[in-house]
Design a protein around this motif. Structure first.
Motif, PDB file in Angstrom:
ATOM      1  N   GLU A  16     -28.990 -11.682 -15.893  1.00 56.75           N
ATOM      2  CA  GLU A  16     -27.840 -12.196 -16.639  1.00 56.75           C
ATOM      3  C   GLU A  16     -27.777 -13.714 -16.555  1.00 56.75           C
ATOM      4  O   GLU A  16     -27.455 -14.393 -17.547  1.00 56.75           O
ATOM      5  N   ALA A  17     -28.082 -14.274 -15.390  1.00 62.54           N
ATOM      6  CA  ALA A  17     -28.103 -15.731 -15.257  1.00 62.54           C
ATOM      7  C   ALA A  17     -29.187 -16.343 -16.123  1.00 62.54           C
ATOM      8  O   ALA A  17     -28.984 -17.402 -16.742  1.00 62.54           O
ATOM      9  N   ALA A  18     -30.344 -15.689 -16.202  1.00 64.18           N
ATOM     10  CA  ALA A  18     -31.420 -16.198 -17.058  1.00 64.18           C
ATOM     11  C   ALA A  18     -31.011 -16.167 -18.523  1.00 64.18           C
ATOM     12  O   ALA A  18     -31.292 -17.107 -19.282  1.00 64.18           O
ATOM     13  N   ARG A  19     -30.329 -15.110 -18.932  1.00 61.34           N
ATOM     14  CA  ARG A  19     -29.880 -15.035 -20.326  1.00 61.34           C
ATOM     15  C   ARG A  19     -28.824 -16.093 -20.614  1.00 61.34           C
ATOM     16  O   ARG A  19     -28.804 -16.682 -21.698  1.00 61.34           O
ATOM     17  N   ASP A  20     -27.935 -16.336 -19.641  1.00 61.98           N
ATOM     18  CA  ASP A  20     -26.906 -17.369 -19.824  1.00 61.98           C
ATOM     19  C   ASP A  20     -27.523 -18.752 -19.986  1.00 61.98           C
ATOM     20  O   ASP A  20     -26.950 -19.629 -20.655  1.00 61.98           O
ATOM     21  N   LEU A  21     -28.688 -18.955 -19.388  1.00 64.89           N
ATOM     22  CA  LEU A  21     -29.381 -20.244 -19.496  1.00 64.89           C
ATOM     23  C   LEU A  21     -30.228 -20.343 -20.762  1.00 64.89           C
ATOM     24  O   LEU A  21     -30.927 -21.340 -20.960  1.00 64.89           O
ATOM     25  N   GLY A  22     -30.178 -19.320 -21.596  1.00 65.35           N
ATOM     26  CA  GLY A  22     -30.851 -19.380 -22.884  1.00 65.35           C
ATOM     27  C   GLY A  22     -32.153 -18.628 -22.977  1.00 65.35           C
ATOM     28  O   GLY A  22     -32.826 -18.702 -24.015  1.00 65.35           O
ATOM     29  N   ALA A  23     -32.542 -17.905 -21.940  1.00 65.29           N
ATOM     30  CA  ALA A  23     -33.803 -17.172 -21.984  1.00 65.29           C
ATOM     31  C   ALA A  23     -33.656 -15.932 -22.854  1.00 65.29           C
ATOM     32  O   ALA A  23     -32.659 -15.203 -22.751  1.00 65.29           O
TER      33      ALA A  23
END
Length: 266
Positions: free
Chosen positions: A165-172
């Motif tokens: 989820e953190a990776a997706r929040d960073l745009g991944a």
């Protein structure tokens, strides 16, 4: 602080009896493989390594071993790749289609091996492949796939959801999350799944029996030698070697899986 109640005596006796029933016949194979007699019977005649020495100069055995290694490595590679993809899709997307695919991937573990072997024989004949090494590889992929899916699903499920989820929040994107985040964290489990898939293929007999052409695998070679009483000690020596290798591979796979779980953040 409460302590767990001790197990009933009958339960301990049942477990002990079950272990003896399960493993005593297996333990007899290494014992008789060192016996200086072609008869697997007591009393033992003496200690010998002649049966193991006879394995080295057997060209037919060497060819069957090579076939099993080639088939096992190919089947494990394909099954692990499919298992990683199926397990991740089941957890990441959680759609009816991904659940259906994951369920179908696990299904072969519930189907009798004879049925799987007959069905695969019909398919490879219709496809024009016929009994061959390629057909065995395809069959072993089907047999080993449930193991890889189960192992990889457990590995992906153990990763805290906050990480992807953190990776997706960073745009991944989803592909980047899988390739740069989830796959590295699950790499030890993937190695463990590969080893277990290889072991499943290497030891598999029923599917190979239906799909083998002129290039038998090692289990088929062992089966063919059981028709000759004088070959029994050599078969037991070979069985002991296979047993030791299987234990070593399974133990290494479990160590990798546990090491991977310890690497995950809390």
């Amino acid at each position: 602080m409460s302590t767990a109640a001790p197990a009933p005596r009958w339960l301990s006796g049942y477990v002990a009896g079950y272990l003896v029933f399960l493993y005593l016949p297996v333990a007899l194979i290494p014992l008789f493989s060192f016996n200086d007699s072609i008869q697997a019977a007591f009393p033992l005649k003496g200690f010998t390594l002649a049966w193991y020495a006879g394995l080295a100069g057997n060209d037919t055995l060497r060819g069957a071993l090579l076939n099993s290694l080639v088939v096992g490595l190919a089947a494990a590679t394909v099954a692990t790749g499919c298992g990683v993809t199926v397990a991740y899709a089941e957890l990441a997307f959680a759609t009816r289609f991904s659940w259906l695919v994951a369920g179908l991937a696990r299904l072969p573990i519930l189907i009798p091996g004879v049925i799987v072997g007959i069905a695969l024989l019909i398919v490879v004949n219709l496809a024009g492949l016929g009994p061959s090494r390629i057909a065995i590889v395809l069959g072993h992929v089907l047999v080993a796939l449930p193991t890889t899916v189960i192992v990889m699903r457990g590995a992906f499920a153990a990763v805290p959801r906050s990480i992807p989820e953190a990776a997706r929040d960073l745009g991944a994107g989803e592909a980047v999350v899988f390739r740069r985040v989830m796959l590295p964290l699950a790499a030890p489990a993937a190695a463990s799944a590969f080893m277990l898939a290889f072991l499943t293929s290497f030891d598999e007999f029923i599917v190979a029996f239906f799909l083998a052409g002129t290039e038998p695998t090692l289990p088929l070679y062992v089966w063919s030698q059981l028709r000759f009483p004088k070959s029994l000690p050599t078969v037991m020596a070979l069985g002991t070697a296979i047993l030791c290798a299987s234990i070593a591979i399974a133990g290494a796979a479990e160590m990798l899986r546990r090491r991977g779980l310890r690497r995950l953040p809390a």
